[in-house]
Scaffold this active site. Structure first.
Site, short mmCIF file in Angstrom:
data_model
loop_
_atom_site.label_atom_id
_atom_site.label_comp_id
_atom_site.label_asym_id
_atom_site.label_seq_id
_atom_site.Cartn_x
_atom_site.Cartn_y
_atom_site.Cartn_z
N LYS A 47 0.84 -1.23 -0.19
CA LYS A 47 0.07 0.09 -0.01
C LYS A 47 0.80 1.33 -0.12
O LYS A 47 0.42 2.43 -0.53
CB LYS A 47 -0.95 -0.10 1.08
N GLU A 87 -3.27 6.47 8.67
CA GLU A 87 -4.11 7.42 8.05
C GLU A 87 -5.23 7.85 8.77
O GLU A 87 -5.31 7.52 9.82
CB GLU A 87 -4.85 6.59 6.84
N HIS A 141 -14.68 -6.41 7.53
CA HIS A 141 -14.05 -5.80 6.48
C HIS A 141 -14.13 -6.62 5.19
O HIS A 141 -13.08 -6.45 4.24
CB HIS A 141 -12.45 -5.42 6.66
N ARG A 163 -5.68 -8.56 -9.70
CA ARG A 163 -6.15 -9.62 -10.10
C ARG A 163 -7.89 -9.55 -10.47
O ARG A 163 -8.17 -8.58 -10.27
CB ARG A 163 -6.13 -10.64 -9.03
#
Length: 501
Positions: free
Chosen positions: A118, A202, A237, A294
């Site tokens: 990330k 974040e 999630h 993907r």
């Protein structure tokens, strides 16, 4: 251009079947791999050839890249399709495939590696002025320094693992007093799950929507987006319900997010099918989250609204063919929904409910699609993801797609295990979902009391009672033929699940 003659599908279940069907339509032979637990699986029976690659545990079978490459060598395979999960985002495996002279139906190893981190992904797209959530630009290891940065950003903040996904190595921190403990937990979990303890910070977006954009690129520099998917109905999630298009994106916002997604793909010279994920806040501001290199589980809803077969497009790109369409050729047609039918009990925190599919009858009719890898009498293996199927409906508009989904759920007859079908019906009937006014907090906000799924007798329970009554009446007639016994006939909807198992 290199014509692919034989594809090994390095996966199992519904996605293996999904890939094989498209390959067969293109005149391409297929090879299945399977673990000892999947010896009787449908994808094994469907393929032209099948090879056992090890014991049930995925680490000893589906993740054995060396064994898979040996199978390719022995059977003359010239391409590998990884599906999703397992080795699909393993840059080292993709590189080994290339080095073996076999075509990897997916992006380059470099793109997989870049977008697999990330932090690296955020750095790569920075030059394209793509909106990102405020946070650290790199991994952070010093707790005190991290605490200072978090305070500057402003609580609540999110500590995230750089590698992997699925919510692992992720911690929401509301107060500075909790920061140190939560960071240690995030690092520990990331190290255990991904072998990489790198974390970053974040700003926490409290109630976002999860919007993703499907992209497709070829080896000639052409990249397009295939519009968005709304993936905000999640548990732990992980997605449960997806739809295309989103109920809240305006044409202008859709175009803007689509352009950003294409730029993300350009930042890593992307080839093949990929997905760029964004968070959308309550003010319609969007932020780049990550890129999945993907085919996604939810790709069928994109296929429904575009009329494209994404697996065939992947294969064509892998053969070196240019895209046969431009961005301006693509239009949204209708609306599609997908419910992931998991072997889980939604009334017990969605815990897996492994067992045998005693009854397994699929819904049918116009606008209903089921991608699955099971049939009646089969066991749901304990070793893998508990998803049984993807139930997809398509209508001329969102309302029609929802009504078709409710009808399809009612016709989907499964007994022997608990599934997410009842939860899917709850979602489809909920005012927040039907109005489009929902976000990733849907379950937390509206599913506080899972007993609502059992608050009234289920249709299948009523039918079971009716059948038992009829059987009892029949027995009574045999034992006392001189007496008139009332017959009870089962009515209506059929069994979806056997709650009396």
């Amino acid at each position: 251009m290199k014509k692919i003659e034989k594809i090994l599908v390095a996966n199992r279940g519904e996605i293996a079947l999904r890939v094989m069907r498209s390959a067969r339509e293109m005149g391409i032979k297929t090879v299945a791999i399977y673990s000892e637990a999947d010896r009787q699986a449908l994808h094994v029976r469907y393929a032209d050839e099948a090879v056992c690659v090890g014991p049930p545990a995925s680490s000893a079978s589906y993740l054995r890249g060396d064994v898979i490459l040996e199978v390719c060598k022995n059977l003359g395979v010239d391409a590998i399709h990884p599906g999703y999960g397992f080795l699909s985002e393993n840059a080292q495996f993709a590189k080994q495939v290339e080095e073996a002279g076999i075509t990897f139906i997916g992006p380059s190893p470099e793109a997989i590696e870049l977008m697999g981190s990330k932090l690296a992904a955020k750095a790569a797209v920075a030059t394209y002025n793509i909106p990102m959530v405020p946070g650290t630009e790199g991994a952070i290891t010093d707790v005190e320094e991290a605490k200072t940065i978090a305070t500057q950003i402003g609580f609540p903040i999110l500590i995230k693992a750089s590698a992997g996904g699925g919510g692992k190595g992720m911690r929401v921190v509301e107060r500075v007093e909790d920061f140190e403990e939560q960071m240690k937990l995030a690092v520990s979990e990331a190290t255990s799950a991904f072998g990489d303890g790198s974390v970053f910070i974040e700003k926490y977006i409290g109630s976002p929507r999860h919007i993703e954009i499907q992209v497709l690129g070829d080896t000639h520099g052409n990249i397009v987006h295939l519009f968005e998917r709304e993936c905000s109905i999640q548990r732990r999630h992980q997605k449960v319900v997806e739809e295309a298009p989103s109920a809240v994106l305006t044409p202008e916002l859709r175009d803007e997010m689509g352009r950003c997604a294409v730029n993300v793909a350009k930042a890593c010279d992307y080839v093949g099918a990929g997905t760029v994920e964004f968070l959308l806040d309550e003010n319609k501001n969007f932020y780049f989250l990550e890129m999945n290199t993907r085919l996604q589980v939810e790709h069928p809803v994109t296929e429904q609204i575009t009329g494209l077969d994404l697996v065939k497009e992947q294969i064509k790109v892998a053969q070196g063919e240019p895209l046969s369409f431009r961005q301006e050729d693509l239009k949204i047609q209708g609306h599609a929904l997908e419910l992931r039918v998991y072997a889980e009990d939604p009334t017990n925190n969605f815990l897996p409910d492994i067992g045998k599919l005693v009854t397994y009858k699929l819904p049918q009719g116009l606008g209903v699609r089921v991608d699955d890898g099971f049939e009646e009498g089969m066991e749901i293996p304990i070793y893998y993801d508990p998803m049984i199927a993807k139930l997809v409906t398509f209508g001329k508009n969102r309302e029609e797609a929802i009504e078709k989904m409710i009808r399809a759920i009612d016709e989907y007859h499964i007994t022997g295990i608990e599934t997410t079908l009842s939860f899917g019906r709850f979602v489809m009937q909920h005012e927040a979902f039907r109005s489009g006014n929902f976000d990733t907090k849907f379950i937390e906000r509206y599913f506080k009391d899972p007993s609502v799924l059992k608050s009234s007798p289920a249709p299948e329970e009523e039918e079971l009672a009716a059948v038992l009554a009829a059987l009892f009446a029949g027995q009574a007639k045999k034992s006392a033929p001189q007496e008139a016994v009332a017959q009870t006939t089962p009515s209506g909807s059929g069994w979806r699940k056997n709650r009396l198992k």
